[in-house]
Design a protein around this motif. Structure first.
Motif, PDB file in Angstrom:
ATOM      1  N   ARG A 114      44.481  37.606  12.052  1.00 54.35           N
ATOM      2  CA  ARG A 114      45.084  38.496  11.221  1.00 54.35           C
ATOM      3  C   ARG A 114      44.562  39.947  11.220  1.00 54.35           C
ATOM      4  NH1 ARG A 114      45.093  34.136   7.230  1.00 54.35           N
ATOM      5  NH2 ARG A 114      43.047  34.963   6.369  1.00 54.35           N
ATOM      6  N   ASN A 115      43.448  40.207  11.887  1.00 56.93           N
ATOM      7  CA  ASN A 115      43.046  41.461  12.092  1.00 56.93           C
ATOM      8  C   ASN A 115      43.037  41.851  13.587  1.00 56.93           C
ATOM      9  OD1 ASN A 115      41.899  42.582   9.366  1.00 56.93           O
ATOM     10  ND2 ASN A 115      41.352  40.578   9.429  1.00 56.93           N
ATOM     11  N   GLY A 116      43.906  41.101  14.180  1.00 58.08           N
ATOM     12  CA  GLY A 116      44.032  41.793  15.440  1.00 58.08           C
ATOM     13  C   GLY A 116      43.450  41.236  16.868  1.00 58.08           C
ATOM     14  N   ARG A 142      33.025  35.787  10.635  1.00 56.02           N
ATOM     15  CA  ARG A 142      34.349  35.565  10.263  1.00 56.02           C
ATOM     16  C   ARG A 142      35.159  34.295  10.812  1.00 56.02           C
ATOM     17  NH1 ARG A 142      35.585  38.803   6.220  1.00 56.02           N
ATOM     18  NH2 ARG A 142      34.545  40.975   6.440  1.00 56.02           N
ATOM     19  N   TRP A 194      40.902  34.996  10.098  1.00 60.37           N
ATOM     20  CA  TRP A 194      40.903  36.154   9.701  1.00 60.37           C
ATOM     21  C   TRP A 194      40.659  36.921  10.873  1.00 60.37           C
ATOM     22  CZ3 TRP A 194      37.457  40.140  11.353  1.00 60.37           C
ATOM     23  CH2 TRP A 194      37.593  41.402  10.311  1.00 60.37           C
ATOM     24  N   ARG A 195      40.203  36.662  12.043  1.00 59.12           N
ATOM     25  CA  ARG A 195      39.990  37.399  13.075  1.00 59.12           C
ATOM     26  C   ARG A 195      41.701  37.822  13.811  1.00 59.12           C
ATOM     27  NH1 ARG A 195      34.589  35.725  16.137  1.00 59.12           N
ATOM     28  NH2 ARG A 195      33.727  34.719  14.546  1.00 59.12           N
TER      29      ARG A 195
END
Lengths: 285, 334, 232
Positions: C76-78, C69, C73-74
């Motif tokens: 935005r996903n916390g 990823r 992306w990482r």
């Protein structure tokens, strides 16, 4: 046919290698792309034209690079060093401006029409190799290109200044900690790079024409090569120059109508596949 | 364009002042200036628009485009060819030419924005030369006229104006003036928007932006498309005004002129590059007579980067701020 | 929460990380990573957050394999991180950069974070012109925006005095327990780690040496032999 094609592309690549590796060397040390490199090449060609008239081709091939090396020293002291603290983009723009000025001064002195010089007697005519007749001058070009590759490789690999250049190109921070003086190296590299542009200019005289647009054509070709090679990678630049020479020559043989576009297609393909170029240059931020 | 209005009750005043300036500027030169001066001023406006496109990308995204002329000249060529070869109406040809070059810019941008800023600069130069080679190809000579270029004239009207009106300096001035204002205010708003802030942050620290969850690629492609649209408008207005296109209009010369105009005026904001275009047009008239336009270009690049990096307008603004501190609280636009 | 399996990273012929396993799951507890220079601490963080592609091995986040990823992306996903060499936006004011990132990540707790990192008096200054210690707090604040589940911090105390480091760690411990964040801290200052971290992992020469509570690590004979020495 194929042999002729390869020989012709090697001849063209020889000039390109001398110019593009000079660009890549300066980039490796200073992170600066010298957009005025084409104008240095043009200066070399016109000086070669003038000097050869007085002294003949061979002496011109010796004197002009020395003169260009002096220009390189001036470039280092008056431009690259004072602008060290400026952004790389700004310095690149300054070299672009200086290149335009230099080109205009040359046109002002020599006028707009194309010039040419003759190859010395020993290099004119053709030689027959393996049943193929081939111009001696191009054989000479290929040998010069090969010679510059070999001397570049020997210098980078076996001398201490060459080792330092490689160290700085790979990691300027670490090199500084090792106590390498990048200013001194840059002086050496910039004058060398200008001298090579001078050699290429003189060599281009009997091979291509000497005309007012030659600086732009050459700098664009060299920039394409440097990008394809992976900015700052010298091995990449050499391989890219060979590739470029080949597609250029093959294009003019097989696709004469659109030959001028072939290098750009090559560039776009490389960018699609590997945006960083084919060599392993240092990626900058 | 409107100045930095820093408190709310000054905003309407700024808008009124802007409207008055816009109105006067659109009308007065037609009465006051000679045709010759107006002609130069029109060229200056259009060069200013091209400079604005270069400057916006420089100041917001930190990217230098050396191929602006290929969009500028390319749109003119497409406009001419769409009418003469494909029988389009003038209006349709303009829309087609605009969309086609913007689409080309989008594809090119998607490809080259991925590289580093220095490589971007080299690639835009190369792409610009590529377009010049395309136009000069023997195979398309019948379309492009090769080195001679094309005379472009159209029948009928665009926005109610005939070809002769566009060629008339007095009639063209209000059009150029309006376009410059519309685009200037638009780009100024974009630079004030989230997109502008994102672009400037990416320029300063691309990695941190990715580590803040931002896509750092798409905004730069969008910016590149936006500035190409501006360059296309400038090119289309130019071909309407001048009535011809030539390979020179595609070449590095025009791209560097736009760059110089941007540097002269100052790349930050909208006023600088536009003023730079006007200054350049009049300076070129002076130097060009002695065949030294290119020399002027080269010398100006060096001079303005080394000595006056903020350009004329940027320098004036800084001087006014020094003399009259607090005239506008600088709101850290970067 | 964050699970690293068989992770190896090579720099050319140099092996910076060799087959490292690590499982970080305790919410609200600082997890310290210590080890001598060249142990692979920063490389471990780089591989975990996607800055560097591992040569081999997996990074799992909430059970999902995220090795391929993107960084964005990482984030935005916390999964968030701070940097050893401060990574901020030098020409933007402190407020501008915090607002930009907060708006993008949809975080309305900007004021809390400003208070927590004690940045209230620097908001309208250009970040490039404030003191280094404050810049470090801006860097951490940028990483804290967007309610991250995992916070990876690379030497948050670098360049700070011992007192400042300890205070920053106290800040971090409070924050992490308050927000129930899984936090990994790479740190030089062993005493700060032992004082504030609930779990400690020791790396040596690219290998995982030991993981345990500070008390266990202090007594671990392998750790003492390789790193801490008898003084610890």
């Amino acid at each position: 046919m194929i042999a002729l094609l390869i020989a012709n592309s090697l001849a063209l690549a020889s000039l390109l290698i001398m110019l593009a590796s000079g660009l890549a060397l300066i980039y490796g040390l200073r992170d600066v792309i010298n957009f005025g490199h084409g104008a240095l090449y043009m200066l070399g060609a016109y000086l070669g034209y003038t000097v050869a008239k007085v002294t003949g081709f061979w002496l011109a091939l010796l004197i002009v690079p020395i003169l260009l090396a002096l220009v390189g020293i001036v470039l280092e002291f008056l431009v690259l060093r004072p602008l060290k603290s400026r952004s790389h983009i700004e310095v690149a723009l300054v070299t672009l401006g200086l290149g335009i000025i230099l080109g205009q001064i040359i046109i002002f002195i020599y006028g707009g029409e194309a010039r040419s010089i003759d190859a010395p007697a020993i290099l004119s005519g053709s030689v027959t190799v393996l049943g193929l007749s081939y111009p001696v001058y191009r054989v000479f070009l290929i040998l010069m290109g090969l010679g510059s590759c070999v001397s570049l490789a020997v210098w980078l690999r076996f001398t201490s200044s060459g080792l330092f250049v490689r160290a700085v190109s790979q990691d300027p921070g670490v090199a500084r900690m090792m106590g390498i003086n990048s200013d001194q190296l840059s002086l050496l590299v910039t004058s060398l790079s200008a001298a090579f542009a001078g050699i290429a200019g003189v060599l281009a005289g009997p091979y291509l024409s000497i005309d007012p647009g030659m600086d732009i054509v050459m700098i664009v070709d060299c920039l394409i090569i440097v990008v394809i090679g992976g900015t700052g990678s010298i091995a990449g630049a050499i391989i890219a120059a060979l590739l470029f020479g080949f597609v250029q020559v093959a294009g003019s043989v097989f696709l004469p109508n659109v030959a001028a576009l072939v290098p750009y297609v090559l560039l776009m393909i490389v960018l699609l596949i590997a945006p960083g170029g084919i060599g392993r240059g240092r990626v900058l931020n | 364009m409107l100045g930095h209005a820093s408190s709310s009750f000054r905003v309407p005043a700024a808008i009124v002042a802007g409207a008055i300036l816009f109105g006067l500027g659109g009308v007065l030169p037609g009465y006051l200036a000679s045709d010759f001066t107006l002609k130069l001023a029109n060229e200056g406006l259009l060069l200013g628009l091209l400079a604005l496109s270069v400057a916006f990308l420089m100041s917001e995204a930190g990217l230098v485009a050396l191929g602006a002329a290929s969009i500028y000249g390319g749109s003119g060529y497409l406009f001419a060819i769409a009418m003469s070869e494909w029988g389009m109406s003038p209006g349709a040809a303009i829309v087609f030419a605009f969309l086609a070059v913007v689409a080309y810019g989008a594809v090119l941008g998607a490809l080259i924005v991925r590289t580093n800023p220095l490589a971007f600069m080299m690639l835009t130069l190369a792409a610009g030369e590529m377009i010049r080679h395309v136009v000069m190809l023997e195979a398309v000579h019948d379309y492009t006229g090769g080195a001679d270029g094309l005379v472009v004239s159209f029948k009928g009207a665009i926005l109610g104006m005939q070809a002769a009106d566009f060629a008339n300096p007095q009639h063209f001035w209000p059009i150029g003036w309006t376009a410059v204002w519309l685009i200037g205010v638009t780009l100024w708003s974009v630079s004030r928007s989230r997109l502008g802030a994102t672009l400037r942050a990416v320029r300063q620290n691309e990695e941190r932006m990715r580590f803040s969850g931002f896509n750092t690629y798409v905004p730069r492609v969008v910016a590149y498309i936006l500035v190409n649209a501006v360059a296309a408008v400038s090119g289309l207005l130019h071909v309407l005004n001048a009535g011809f296109v030539s390979p020179e209009s595609l070449g590095l010369g025009v791209s560097t002129n736009a760059l110089v105009a941007a540097l002269m005026g100052g790349t930050a904001g909208s006023v600088g590059p536009l003023a730079g275009g006007l200054i350049f047009a009049f300076a070129q008239d002076e130097f060009g007579a002695r065949g030294a336009t290119q020399l002027l270009t080269g010398a100006a690049i060096v001079l303005f980067i080394v000595v006056f990096p903020r350009g004329v307008v940027g320098g004036l603004v800084a001087a006014v701020r020094r003399v009259l501190p607090g005239i506008d609280r600088p709101r850290g636009k970067t | 929460m964050l699970k690293i399996e068989g992770l190896s990273v090579n720099y050319g012929s140099l092996r910076a990380l060799a087959d490292v396993d690590l499982d970080v799951h305790d919410q609200g507890v600082l997890h310290g990573i210590i080890g001598p220079n060249g142990a692979g601490k920063s490389t471990l963080l780089d591989a975990a957050c996607g800055r560097r592609r591992p040569t081999a091995g997996l990074v799992r986040y909430r059970g999902e394999d995220i090795t391929k990823r993107s960084v964005a992306w990482r984030r935005r996903n916390g999964m968030s991180r701070s940097f050893q060499r401060t990574s901020i936006f030098p020409d933007l004011t402190v407020r501008e950069q915090l607002e930009l990132v907060a708006a993008h990540l949809g975080d309305d707790r900007l004021d809390d974070i400003i208070r927590l990192m004690d940045l209230g008096s620097y908001l309208d200054q250009q970040a490039g012109r404030i003191a280094y210690g404050v810049q470090r707090r801006v860097d951490v604040a940028l990483a804290l925006l967007g309610r991250p589940n995992i916070l990876l911090m690379d030497e948050p105390g670098a360049g700070l005095s011992a007192v400042e480091t300890l205070r920053l760690f106290e800040h971090l411990r409070e924050l992490v327990s308050e927000q129930k964040i899984v936090a990994v801290v790479v740190e030089h200052d062993v005493e700060a780690v032992f004082a504030c971290c609930g779990m400690v992992t020791v790396l040596d020469l690219g290998r995982h040496l030991a993981t345990g509570t500070p008390a266990e690590i202090r007594k671990d004979s392998r750790v003492i032999a390789a790193y801490l020495g008898s003084a610890a």
